[in-house]
Design a protein around this motif. Structure first.
Motif, short mmCIF file in Angstrom:
data_model
loop_
_atom_site.label_atom_id
_atom_site.label_comp_id
_atom_site.label_asym_id
_atom_site.label_seq_id
_atom_site.Cartn_x
_atom_site.Cartn_y
_atom_site.Cartn_z
N ILE A 27 19.26 -43.70 -47.70
CA ILE A 27 19.78 -43.48 -46.45
C ILE A 27 19.35 -44.51 -45.32
O ILE A 27 19.66 -44.46 -44.13
N VAL A 84 30.75 -43.05 -36.04
CA VAL A 84 29.84 -42.22 -36.76
C VAL A 84 28.69 -42.89 -37.48
O VAL A 84 27.71 -42.42 -37.52
N SER A 85 29.05 -43.77 -38.11
CA SER A 85 28.01 -44.69 -39.10
C SER A 85 27.16 -45.22 -38.16
O SER A 85 25.76 -45.19 -38.36
N PHE A 88 24.85 -42.43 -36.79
CA PHE A 88 23.95 -42.06 -37.96
C PHE A 88 22.73 -43.11 -37.98
O PHE A 88 21.76 -42.66 -38.31
N GLU A 89 23.08 -44.26 -38.03
CA GLU A 89 22.04 -45.54 -38.16
C GLU A 89 20.92 -45.11 -37.13
O GLU A 89 19.77 -45.31 -37.12
N LEU A 91 20.21 -42.43 -35.50
CA LEU A 91 19.67 -41.08 -35.43
C LEU A 91 18.47 -41.59 -36.68
O LEU A 91 17.44 -41.07 -36.52
N ILE A 92 18.78 -42.26 -37.84
CA ILE A 92 17.85 -42.44 -38.83
C ILE A 92 16.76 -43.43 -38.36
O ILE A 92 15.69 -43.17 -38.66
#
Length: 106
Positions: A27, A84-85, A88-89, A91-92
């Motif tokens: 991830i 969204v991607s 998400f990146e 957030l990571i």
């Protein structure tokens, strides 16, 4: 016949938009923006299988997928998946930063 066409269209849209990614990537890798690659590959395999057995049905599927309304829906889904991607990146990255600073103490 109309119900079976609607069922086939719903199945194609479902397969091409909602299946999760099943690759074994970490991830934390940066090339995670290919969220629609797996569902499109599955839809392609489905089309090829139908084409071998029922060429007329496969032509109907091809015409349906190339219709303006389906193309607009796929573009909208691709746009939202990209958003969204990116989220998400981000957030990571925040989780990694939190892990390294608060938990590990570097």
């Amino acid at each position: 016949m109309l119900q079976s066409r609607a069922l086939v269209i719903a199945l194609i849209l479902l397969l091409s938009t909602t299946l999760p990614e099943v690759q074994s990537k970490s991830i934390f890798e940066k090339d995670r923006r290919d969220l629609l690659a797996i569902p499109e590959a599955i839809a392609s395999y489905f089309y090829e299988a139908v084409n071998k057995v029922y060429p007329k049905v496969s032509q109907f599927l091809l015409d349906t997928v190339q219709s303006p309304s389906v193309i607009a829906a796929r573009q909208r889904i691709a746009k939202e998946a990209a958003k969204v991607s990116i989220m998400f990146e981000q957030l990571i990255e925040k989780i990694k930063n939190l892990w390294y600073t608060r938990i590990l103490g570097y």
